[in-house]
Design an enzyme around this catalytic site. Structure first.
Site, short mmCIF file in Angstrom:
data_model
loop_
_atom_site.label_atom_id
_atom_site.label_comp_id
_atom_site.label_asym_id
_atom_site.label_seq_id
_atom_site.Cartn_x
_atom_site.Cartn_y
_atom_site.Cartn_z
N ALA A 211 41.31 33.30 47.37
CA ALA A 211 41.38 34.30 46.30
C ALA A 211 39.98 34.69 45.87
O ALA A 211 38.99 34.27 46.47
CB ALA A 211 42.16 33.74 45.12
N ASN A 212 39.86 35.51 44.83
CA ASN A 212 38.55 35.83 44.25
C ASN A 212 38.70 35.99 42.75
O ASN A 212 39.79 35.85 42.21
CB ASN A 212 37.97 37.09 44.91
CG ASN A 212 38.86 38.30 44.72
OD1 ASN A 212 39.08 38.74 43.60
ND2 ASN A 212 39.41 38.81 45.81
N ARG A 213 37.60 36.28 42.08
CA ARG A 213 37.59 36.23 40.61
C ARG A 213 38.10 37.49 39.93
O ARG A 213 38.02 37.62 38.71
CB ARG A 213 36.16 35.97 40.12
CG ARG A 213 35.63 34.63 40.49
CD ARG A 213 34.26 34.40 39.89
NE ARG A 213 33.63 33.25 40.50
CZ ARG A 213 33.93 32.00 40.21
NH1 ARG A 213 34.87 31.73 39.31
NH2 ARG A 213 33.32 31.00 40.81
N ALA A 277 40.18 44.02 44.51
CA ALA A 277 39.22 43.21 45.25
C ALA A 277 40.01 42.55 46.38
O ALA A 277 40.45 41.41 46.28
CB ALA A 277 38.59 42.17 44.34
#
Ligand code: CTP
Length: 401
Positions: A211-213, A277
């Site tokens: 995942a990402n932020r 994102a």
């Protein structure tokens, strides 16, 4: 409700079409509008103030010199205390008065005293409509900025004569009202928009993922801002913890491949803003069982494969939206990387931001962006993500018109 909170002054003059205005009152109120009726003496020969008052559920104004009415609102306030005046039915006589500035009863006085937009729905015998005098009056009224709906062609109720003169149907008048009240305030009315937002989760096994932020705050705010300007918005969102934005259709997805499918299924659209994102890579073959530690074997290798580029696919699609906007999350060379992305992805605008950890942008509530188009670069000041969204929606509306 498309007309929620809108106040409409309905001026009815004398014609058999007045019966259709009873239905018009109902239709306008169903859409949330408040309708205040003014009736000429002629109108009262065709429908009673009692019927009109029952449907509008309020006072019906009929007299210029009524002490009671003047104390209630007063004809000048009546003329101005509304968003729009609709004249339906508008007789040849009332239009002649309007064109010449006559004010000898409540209806004509209100129409002369108003500073609000006016929509006229003429209704008369075809010979009266075709008469040169009526033609001159209509032209004068158009020049004065008065809007018209109808008349339609058809057979006259009273004489059986055919030709133009039949009042527009209530729903046609409602559509004209909505158009007039939308103009200016909702520049994206009638446009469709597709927005992606949030991160994607790419599974490693049933319990772990890459995942990402991304919080989804910027994308969600943009979807809501476009909807506020009247666009019909679909938001395709990755997994986020923030609530769905208001006035927007939301499709929830997990992985990049699902996000791409959801986006492509909703083309064509007028506007695409790809804010998500999206994970650039996914695990080539996610394990169907939870990966266990194997004594003495060390960590398992993760074989990655590239995800589809959603923005690039949309930007080069044969159903490419008129305005395609992408973001560029960078930690270095923000401008030159943004310019390269504009080209590569087939976008009209890249919004570049510096997502280095010290900026606090990724996952935060503020954003500091640069707009990159083929015309050059424009830097916006440090703004909240909501303000960036509003400004961007305005930019898109401007670009489309
Ligand atoms: N994007 C996308 N699909 C992807 C990757 C990115 O739709 N698989 C979109 C993003 O929504 C964003 C833009 O492309 O609008 C740029 O995303 P970014 O992560 O900055 O760029 P990448 O294309 O991933 O390039 P790089 O990672 O090399 O910077």
């Amino acid at each position: 409700m498309p007309l929620a909170g809108k106040r409409i002054l309905l001026v009815m003059s004398g014609g058999i079409a007045a019966y259709k205005s009873l239905d018009l009152i109902r239709r306008l109120r169903e859409r949330g509008a408040e309708v205040r009726p003014v009736m000429t003496a002629g109108a009262q020969q065709f429908v009673t103030p009692l019927a009109v008052g029952a449907l509008s559920s309020g006072h019906v104004y009929t007299e210029l010199f009524s002490r009671e009415d003047e104390q209630d609102v007063g004809h000048i306030r009546l003329a101005r205390d509304c968003d729009l005046i609709v004249v339906a039915p508008a007789t040849a006589d009332l239009m002649a008065k309007m064109a010449n500035g006559l004010a000898d009863d409540l209806a004509s006085t209100v129409l002369l005293a108003t500073d609000r937009p006016v929509l006229v729905a003429p209704a008369m015998n075809p010979k009266m409509w075709a008469h040169a005098a009526t033609g001159r009056n209509v032209e004068t009224l158009r020049k004065d900025g008065i809007a018209f709906v109808g008349p339609n062609a058809g057979e006259m109720a009273e004489s059986g004569e055919a030709g133009f003169g039949r009042m527009a149907e209530p729903m046609e008048i409602v559509a004209a009202v909505e158009r007039l009240l939308d103009d200016g305030t909702k520049p994206l009315a009638g446009r469709t928009a597709l927005v992606t937002s949030g991160p994607t989760h790419e599974p490693i096994d049933p319990v772990r993922y890459i995942a990402n932020r991304s919080s989804g705050r910027q994308g969600h705010a943009i979807a809501e801002a476009l909807a506020r300007l009247g666009a019909d918005v679909t938001l395709v969102s990755g997994p986020v913890t923030i609530p769905d934005p208001k006035g927007v259709k939301v499709v929830h997805v997990e992985q990049a491949a699902e996000m791409l499918d959801a986006v492509l299924a909703r083309l064509p659209a007028d506007i695409a803003v790809m804010v998500a994102a999206v994970a650039d890579w996914r695990v080539a073959t996610p394990n169907s069982e939870k990966i266990k530690k194997q004594p003495g074997e060390g960590p398992p290798p993760l074989m990655l494969t590239e995800n589809p580029d959603i923005l690039k696919t949309v930007g080069h699609s044969d159903k490419r939206p008129t305005v395609v906007v992408g973001f560029a999350a960078e930690t270095q060379d923000v401008e030159s990387n943004g310019r390269i992305k504009l080209q590569k992805k087939g976008a009209d605008l890249i919004i570049a931001n510096d997502v280095s950890p010290e900026t606090g942008i990724m996952g935060g509530t503020r954003n500091s962006v640069k707009l990159i188009t083929s015309d050059g670069i424009e830097a916006w000041p440090d703004l909240s993500k909501d303000d960036v969204a509003d400004r961007l929606a305005g930019w898109i509306a401007h670009r489309l018109t």
